[in-house]
Structures are given as structure tokens and as C-alpha cells.
Design a protein around this motif. Structure first.
Motif, mmCIF file in Angstrom:
data_model
loop_
_atom_site.group_PDB
_atom_site.id
_atom_site.type_symbol
_atom_site.label_atom_id
_atom_site.label_comp_id
_atom_site.label_asym_id
_atom_site.label_seq_id
_atom_site.Cartn_x
_atom_site.Cartn_y
_atom_site.Cartn_z
ATOM 1 N N LEU A 44 107.467 29.532 1.028
ATOM 2 C CA LEU A 44 106.609 29.095 2.560
ATOM 3 C C LEU A 44 105.223 28.361 1.701
ATOM 4 C CD1 LEU A 44 105.707 29.889 5.129
ATOM 5 C CD2 LEU A 44 104.838 31.998 3.925
ATOM 6 N N GLN A 45 104.553 28.404 0.284
ATOM 7 C CA GLN A 45 103.540 27.790 0.206
ATOM 8 C C GLN A 45 103.679 26.250 0.136
ATOM 9 O OE1 GLN A 45 101.377 28.827 -3.054
ATOM 10 N NE2 GLN A 45 100.021 27.268 -3.166
ATOM 11 N N ALA A 46 105.214 26.286 -1.051
ATOM 12 C CA ALA A 46 104.971 24.194 -0.754
ATOM 13 C C ALA A 46 105.974 24.002 0.646
ATOM 14 C CB ALA A 46 106.318 24.317 -1.702
ATOM 15 N N GLU A 47 106.424 24.770 0.996
ATOM 16 C CA GLU A 47 106.597 24.618 2.813
ATOM 17 C C GLU A 47 105.618 24.482 3.838
ATOM 18 O OE1 GLU A 47 109.900 26.235 5.215
ATOM 19 O OE2 GLU A 47 111.537 26.432 3.422
ATOM 20 N N LEU A 48 104.416 24.693 3.501
ATOM 21 C CA LEU A 48 103.011 24.603 3.967
ATOM 22 C C LEU A 48 102.570 22.872 3.985
ATOM 23 C CD1 LEU A 48 101.843 27.701 4.599
ATOM 24 C CD2 LEU A 48 102.275 26.435 6.430
ATOM 25 N N VAL A 49 102.480 23.098 2.755
ATOM 26 C CA VAL A 49 102.063 21.621 2.180
ATOM 27 C C VAL A 49 102.542 20.535 2.790
ATOM 28 C CG1 VAL A 49 102.057 20.666 0.338
ATOM 29 C CG2 VAL A 49 101.060 22.798 -0.264
ATOM 30 N N ALA A 50 103.992 20.453 2.720
ATOM 31 C CA ALA A 50 104.599 19.335 2.970
ATOM 32 C C ALA A 50 104.480 19.195 4.345
ATOM 33 C CB ALA A 50 106.266 19.618 2.847
ATOM 34 N N VAL A 51 104.393 19.698 5.472
ATOM 35 C CA VAL A 51 104.032 19.989 6.714
ATOM 36 C C VAL A 51 102.513 19.687 7.364
ATOM 37 C CG1 VAL A 51 103.661 20.939 9.464
ATOM 38 C CG2 VAL A 51 105.810 21.783 7.784
ATOM 39 N N ILE A 52 102.166 19.777 6.206
ATOM 40 C CA ILE A 52 100.630 19.506 6.913
ATOM 41 C C ILE A 52 100.136 18.442 5.971
ATOM 42 C CG2 ILE A 52 98.040 20.058 5.605
ATOM 43 C CD1 ILE A 52 98.700 22.938 5.686
ATOM 44 N N SER A 53 101.043 17.966 5.011
ATOM 45 C CA SER A 53 101.099 16.376 4.299
ATOM 46 C C SER A 53 100.942 15.308 5.249
ATOM 47 C CB SER A 53 101.136 16.562 2.836
ATOM 48 O OG SER A 53 101.411 17.269 2.186
ATOM 49 N N LYS A 54 101.708 15.851 6.262
ATOM 50 C CA LYS A 54 102.361 14.488 7.325
ATOM 51 C C LYS A 54 101.079 14.206 7.836
ATOM 52 C CE LYS A 54 106.579 16.608 7.744
ATOM 53 N NZ LYS A 54 108.337 16.677 8.706
ATOM 54 N N TYR A 55 100.040 15.294 7.959
ATOM 55 C CA TYR A 55 98.627 14.669 8.754
ATOM 56 C C TYR A 55 97.433 14.526 7.675
ATOM 57 C CZ TYR A 55 102.184 16.929 12.208
ATOM 58 O OH TYR A 55 103.142 16.703 12.612
ATOM 59 N N VAL A 56 97.225 15.448 6.957
ATOM 60 C CA VAL A 56 96.071 14.832 6.146
ATOM 61 C C VAL A 56 96.837 15.485 4.713
ATOM 62 C CG1 VAL A 56 93.805 16.296 5.505
ATOM 63 C CG2 VAL A 56 95.067 16.925 7.833
ATOM 64 N N GLN A 57 95.634 14.795 3.700
ATOM 65 C CA GLN A 57 95.981 14.328 2.178
ATOM 66 C C GLN A 57 95.657 15.983 1.548
ATOM 67 O OE1 GLN A 57 94.797 11.400 0.289
ATOM 68 N NE2 GLN A 57 95.827 11.768 -1.974
ATOM 69 N N ILE A 58 96.830 16.742 1.257
ATOM 70 C CA ILE A 58 95.925 17.617 0.638
ATOM 71 C C ILE A 58 96.980 18.004 -0.764
ATOM 72 C CG2 ILE A 58 95.181 19.011 2.541
ATOM 73 C CD1 ILE A 58 97.927 20.680 2.352
ATOM 74 N N SER A 59 96.997 18.995 -1.852
ATOM 75 C CA SER A 59 98.304 19.259 -2.618
ATOM 76 C C SER A 59 98.089 21.103 -2.274
ATOM 77 C CB SER A 59 97.042 19.232 -3.992
ATOM 78 O OG SER A 59 95.799 20.728 -3.905
#
Length: 87
Positions: A44-59
Motif C-alpha cells: 500500500l505504501q509503495a502504491e501511494l508513493v507511485a501515485v503521489i510521485s506523478k504529481y510531487v517528487q517524494i520518496s
């Protein structure tokens, strides 16, 4: 989703898809068919990172996902730290 949009392949919004996925995961875990109840949290955490990374640079370190039991409820807590200027 209407009958026509189903056949025309209309795309759903990202937030709607994420909400539906989360509902499926939680229903699956509540039914007892899943393994350990925390097994899905890293995914779930990895999928959230993938989705949010489309809009903002996060790790991956910027998102914390936890499941806690409070009284008779299970609480899924998601903390997302966005970089300055992301608003």
C-alpha cells in the motif's frame, strides 16, 4: 460509472481508483482471507508513493502507513510529508 462509459472506456480519476483499491484491501483483510494483517501495508505504501510521485517528487520515507486497534475499531493511518512548495 454509467453503462455507456463502461463500454467507451472512460477513465476514472486517480483518487477514485485509489479509494476503491483501499476498500478492497481492507475488505480482504477483514474477511480473514489475507495472511498476516500487516502484510499489505508495504505494498500500500509503495502504491501511494507511485501515485503521489506523478504529481510531487517524494520518496518512500515521506509516507508512513500504520494500522492500529482502538477500542473495537481498526484505524488505518496514512501520514504523507509533502515537500515545501507542493501546495
Amino acid at each position: 460509472m454509467s453503462f455507456l462509459s463502461f463500454f467507451l472506456g472512460e477513465k476514472k480519476k486517480t483518487a477514485t481508483v485509489a479509494k476503491e483499491r483501499l476498500q478492497i484491501i481492507l475488505a480482504h483483510e477483514r474477511s480473514g482471507r489475507g495472511g498476516s494483517r500487516a502484510d499489505y501495508l508495504p505494498q500500500l505504501q509503495a502504491e501511494l508513493v507511485a501515485v503521489i510521485s506523478k504529481y510531487v517528487q517524494i520518496s518512500a520515507d515521506d509516507i508512513k502507513v500504520s494500522l492500529e486497534k482502538q477500542d473495537n475499531f481498526e484505524v488505518l493511518e496514512v501520514k504523507i510529508e509533502l515537500p515545501d512548495g507542493a501546495r
